[in-house]
Design a protein around this motif. Structure first.
Motif, PDB file in Angstrom:
ATOM      1  N   LEU A 261      22.270  10.350   4.429  1.00  0.00           N
ATOM      2  CA  LEU A 261      21.319   9.279   4.745  1.00  0.00           C
ATOM      3  C   LEU A 261      21.164   9.124   6.254  1.00  0.00           C
ATOM      4  O   LEU A 261      20.060   8.965   6.769  1.00  0.00           O
ATOM      5  CB  LEU A 261      21.792   7.959   4.123  1.00  0.00           C
ATOM      6  N   ALA A 262      22.271   9.183   6.972  1.00  0.00           N
ATOM      7  CA  ALA A 262      22.206   9.052   8.431  1.00  0.00           C
ATOM      8  C   ALA A 262      21.430  10.216   9.033  1.00  0.00           C
ATOM      9  O   ALA A 262      20.606  10.044   9.927  1.00  0.00           O
ATOM     10  CB  ALA A 262      23.616   8.989   9.013  1.00  0.00           C
ATOM     11  N   ARG A 263      21.671  11.423   8.502  1.00  0.00           N
ATOM     12  CA  ARG A 263      21.016  12.605   9.066  1.00  0.00           C
ATOM     13  C   ARG A 263      19.530  12.622   8.745  1.00  0.00           C
ATOM     14  O   ARG A 263      18.695  12.899   9.602  1.00  0.00           O
ATOM     15  CB  ARG A 263      21.680  13.874   8.520  1.00  0.00           C
ATOM     16  N   GLN A 264      19.197  12.355   7.488  1.00  0.00           N
ATOM     17  CA  GLN A 264      17.792  12.426   7.084  1.00  0.00           C
ATOM     18  C   GLN A 264      16.948  11.400   7.826  1.00  0.00           C
ATOM     19  O   GLN A 264      15.772  11.613   8.060  1.00  0.00           O
ATOM     20  CB  GLN A 264      17.669  12.208   5.575  1.00  0.00           C
ATOM     21  N   ASN A 265      17.557  10.285   8.183  1.00  0.00           N
ATOM     22  CA  ASN A 265      16.820   9.249   8.901  1.00  0.00           C
ATOM     23  C   ASN A 265      16.917   9.419  10.411  1.00  0.00           C
ATOM     24  O   ASN A 265      16.449   8.580  11.162  1.00  0.00           O
ATOM     25  CB  ASN A 265      17.323   7.871   8.489  1.00  0.00           C
ATOM     26  N   LYS A 266      17.561  10.521  10.827  1.00  0.00           N
ATOM     27  CA  LYS A 266      17.710  10.816  12.247  1.00  0.00           C
ATOM     28  C   LYS A 266      18.259   9.602  13.004  1.00  0.00           C
ATOM     29  O   LYS A 266      17.706   9.159  14.013  1.00  0.00           O
ATOM     30  CB  LYS A 266      16.377  11.266  12.843  1.00  0.00           C
ATOM     31  N   ALA A 267      19.345   9.074  12.474  1.00  0.00           N
ATOM     32  CA  ALA A 267      19.960   7.900  13.085  1.00  0.00           C
ATOM     33  C   ALA A 267      20.407   8.211  14.507  1.00  0.00           C
ATOM     34  O   ALA A 267      20.800   9.333  14.820  1.00  0.00           O
ATOM     35  CB  ALA A 267      21.148   7.440  12.241  1.00  0.00           C
ATOM     36  N   ASP A 268      20.332   7.213  15.371  1.00  0.00           N
ATOM     37  CA  ASP A 268      20.817   7.369  16.743  1.00  0.00           C
ATOM     38  C   ASP A 268      22.294   7.020  16.845  1.00  0.00           C
ATOM     39  O   ASP A 268      22.959   7.395  17.809  1.00  0.00           O
ATOM     40  CB  ASP A 268      19.998   6.478  17.682  1.00  0.00           C
ATOM     41  N   PRO A 374      26.670  16.724  12.373  1.00  0.00           N
ATOM     42  CA  PRO A 374      26.725  17.380  13.681  1.00  0.00           C
ATOM     43  C   PRO A 374      25.686  16.832  14.650  1.00  0.00           C
ATOM     44  O   PRO A 374      25.746  17.102  15.839  1.00  0.00           O
ATOM     45  CB  PRO A 374      26.429  18.848  13.341  1.00  0.00           C
ATOM     46  N   ASP A 375      24.721  16.074  14.145  1.00  0.00           N
ATOM     47  CA  ASP A 375      23.594  15.648  14.972  1.00  0.00           C
ATOM     48  C   ASP A 375      23.459  14.132  15.086  1.00  0.00           C
ATOM     49  O   ASP A 375      22.462  13.645  15.604  1.00  0.00           O
ATOM     50  CB  ASP A 375      22.294  16.247  14.412  1.00  0.00           C
ATOM     51  N   VAL A 376      24.432  13.379  14.588  1.00  0.00           N
ATOM     52  CA  VAL A 376      24.378  11.914  14.694  1.00  0.00           C
ATOM     53  C   VAL A 376      25.701  11.414  15.278  1.00  0.00           C
ATOM     54  O   VAL A 376      26.751  11.608  14.677  1.00  0.00           O
ATOM     55  CB  VAL A 376      24.164  11.253  13.310  1.00  0.00           C
ATOM     56  N   PRO A 377      25.652  10.773  16.459  1.00  0.00           N
ATOM     57  CA  PRO A 377      26.890  10.177  16.986  1.00  0.00           C
ATOM     58  C   PRO A 377      27.460   9.203  15.957  1.00  0.00           C
ATOM     59  O   PRO A 377      26.750   8.329  15.473  1.00  0.00           O
ATOM     60  CB  PRO A 377      26.422   9.446  18.253  1.00  0.00           C
ATOM     61  N   SER A 378      28.730   9.394  15.607  1.00  0.00           N
ATOM     62  CA  SER A 378      29.309   8.659  14.482  1.00  0.00           C
ATOM     63  C   SER A 378      30.686   8.128  14.832  1.00  0.00           C
ATOM     64  O   SER A 378      31.446   8.769  15.560  1.00  0.00           O
ATOM     65  CB  SER A 378      29.445   9.588  13.261  1.00  0.00           C
ATOM     66  N   MET A 379      30.999   6.963  14.289  1.00  0.00           N
ATOM     67  CA  MET A 379      32.349   6.424  14.462  1.00  0.00           C
ATOM     68  C   MET A 379      32.737   5.643  13.222  1.00  0.00           C
ATOM     69  O   MET A 379      31.881   5.213  12.446  1.00  0.00           O
ATOM     70  CB  MET A 379      32.409   5.505  15.685  1.00  0.00           C
ATOM     71  N   LEU A 380      34.037   5.502  13.055  1.00  0.00           N
ATOM     72  CA  LEU A 380      34.558   4.698  11.955  1.00  0.00           C
ATOM     73  C   LEU A 380      35.408   3.593  12.564  1.00  0.00           C
ATOM     74  O   LEU A 380      36.350   3.870  13.305  1.00  0.00           O
ATOM     75  CB  LEU A 380      35.378   5.575  11.001  1.00  0.00           C
ATOM     76  N   ILE A 381      35.030   2.347  12.297  1.00  0.00           N
ATOM     77  CA  ILE A 381      35.786   1.215  12.828  1.00  0.00           C
ATOM     78  C   ILE A 381      36.732   0.704  11.746  1.00  0.00           C
ATOM     79  O   ILE A 381      36.291   0.306  10.667  1.00  0.00           O
ATOM     80  CB  ILE A 381      34.847   0.078  13.287  1.00  0.00           C
ATOM     81  N   GLU A 382      38.023   0.768  12.036  1.00  0.00           N
ATOM     82  CA  GLU A 382      39.002   0.094  11.182  1.00  0.00           C
ATOM     83  C   GLU A 382      39.109  -1.323  11.728  1.00  0.00           C
ATOM     84  O   GLU A 382      39.705  -1.560  12.777  1.00  0.00           O
ATOM     85  CB  GLU A 382      40.359   0.805  11.235  1.00  0.00           C
ATOM     86  N   LEU A 383      38.494  -2.272  11.024  1.00  0.00           N
ATOM     87  CA  LEU A 383      38.451  -3.652  11.515  1.00  0.00           C
ATOM     88  C   LEU A 383      39.858  -4.223  11.612  1.00  0.00           C
ATOM     89  O   LEU A 383      40.162  -5.036  12.487  1.00  0.00           O
ATOM     90  CB  LEU A 383      37.597  -4.493  10.561  1.00  0.00           C
TER      91      LEU A 383
END
Ligand SMILES: [Zn+2]
Length: 433
Positions: A261-268, A374-383
């Motif tokens: 979903l993130a990739r197809q929508n070209k998320a920033d 590979p094309d969307v800056p991504s992070m995982l926040i452990e709250l």
């Protein structure tokens, strides 16, 4: 309402006669008593319609397609909602998959995915249980809809979802809702031609996957959703960003689907929110992970492995389809995206620092599958960690949530200024990190 709208996803005859339609390559059904999933492989994206059929209870999925490359009924994997299924050409230009139900079920969500990462285009249909009365009501409504208008042709009752009968029914003019096309994401604000950065928020877990649970019965999936919804509202409220959610209710998605979903929508920017349990109960505080397959911290590896197995817990492990050899172009892209991921995580940690208790060395790396785009800056926040009582108290505290959400939003703004995005505010010099 959502499913009701889906049932109106019928197509107009004009579009029907267009260019060559895609072929149906394969169809698979996985089922448990709580959930079933149909995946139809296609040579391209297409349109579909769904109807409930009674006596015996079935769900029919009509797909605009040229041919069906399947010769015999498929074998259902697992046991539960669906007992059998078959895919055949129902008529010229229309394939039909019929799911025979072992108990009443309803479509929870259905969508078409673009081809991605070596996988073909796919139609995904998820079923969940419903009551007998609800099923009969839906089947009757679908039948009435197919029979409605000026088409008394008895053949319609044999094919309630067929385009021929739908074309003359009272709902034929209804435009297929967004739910029936390639992108199931629901942006909180309408797209504006790409002038604003798109942030995809991914509340961890959902549906049959509760994630971690506190002794008082609160689930991680509910905490991550509450944080994500509030963060969405705050980011949208700035007027600087478009925001989309991988889920905005208690829905299960695979890790692959979240990434797709993130990739197809070209998320920033892609932000996955979690509050997992950690191996050591005294470890507490917020932390942010970016992806590194070579990360060496053994406890972080245990944490990531646990997350990556969420799909197995839920019964829907998808094969990892990464190509064996990584192209140099992808590698270069990956390196830049990794730097941006790290910069964004750093900006959010910096924004949290003054007001939110952070874990020691809050900026961390681990091999989280959900961060693999590979094309969307991504992070995982452990709250925070549901294995720590102080963290649990924070996670359920509204004041603490406000502080965290405000800090994340401030960090996101900082990041987009750092990379030179024009957010309508004065730009500052990009920092080297
Ligand atoms: Zn989690």
């Amino acid at each position: 309402m959502w499913v009701a709208a889906l049932l109106l996803a019928l197509w107009a005859p004009a579009a029907w006669a267009a260019a060559r339609l895609p072929d149906v390559l394969d169809a698979r059904v996985t089922t448990t008593p709580e959930r079933a999933r149909l995946i139809v492989d296609l040579t391209g994206t297409t349109e579909f319609a769904i109807a409930s059929l009674d006596a015996p209870e079935r769900i029919a999925i009509d797909i605009k397609a040229q041919t069906v490359a399947i010769s015999s009924p498929g074998a259902v994997s697992g046991s539960g909602l669906v007992s059998a299924f078959d895919t055949v050409m129902a008529e010229d230009g229309r394939a039909r998959t019929e799911l025979t139900l072992a108990q009443p079920a309803v479509v929870q969500q259905a969508y078409v995915l673009d081809p991605i990462g070596g996988q073909p285009a796919r139609l995904i249909v998820d079923l969940i249980p419903t009551s007998d009365a609800d099923f009969k009501q839906r089947a009757a409504a679908d039948l009435a809809r197919a029979m409605g208008g000026a088409d008394p042709d008895p053949a319609s009752s044999e094919a309630p979802a067929a385009p021929a009968s739908a074309a003359s029914s009272s709902v034929a003019a209804v435009t297929p809702p967004p739910a029936a096309v390639a992108v199931p994401l629901r942006p909180s604000v309408p797209a504006t031609g790409g002038s604003r950065p798109l942030i995809v928020l991914d509340p961890g877990h959902g549906g049959i996957d509760n994630g971690a649970s506190a002794p008082n019965g609160i689930h991680e999936k509910d905490i991550t959703l509450a944080f994500a919804l509030q963060l969405r509202d705050l980011l949208v409220g700035t007027g600087l960003f478009d925001v989309a959610m991988t889920r905005d209710d208690d829905t299960y998605l695979t890790l692959n689907e979240r990434v797709d979903l993130a990739r197809q929508n070209k998320a920033d920017l892609f932000i996955s929110l979690h509050a997992d349990t950690f191996q050591e109960a005294d470890i507490r505080g917020a932390s942010i992970y970016t992806r590194d397959a070579r990360a060496t911290d053994i406890l972080d590896k245990v944490l990531a492995d646990g997350e990556n197995h969420a799909d197995i817990v839920a019964g829907y492990l998808q094969p990892d389809t990464k190509p064996a050899a990584v192209e140099m172009l992808v590698d270069l892209m990956r390196r830049q995206v990794r730097q941006q991921s790290y910069l964004a995580a750093q900006d959010i940690v910096n924004a949290m620092q003054p007001s939110v208790a952070l874990r020691r060395f809050p900026l961390r790396q681990a091999d989280f599958f959900v961060l693999q785009a590979p094309d969307v800056p991504s992070m995982l926040i452990e709250l925070g960690f549901m294995s720590n009582n102080a963290d649990i108290a924070n996670l359920e505290n509204v004041d603490w949530r406000n502080k965290v959400v405000n800090a994340i939003a401030a960090g996101v703004q900082r990041y987009f200024k750092d990379i030179g995005s024009d957010l309508g505010a004065p730009l500052t010099a990009a920092s080297g990190g």
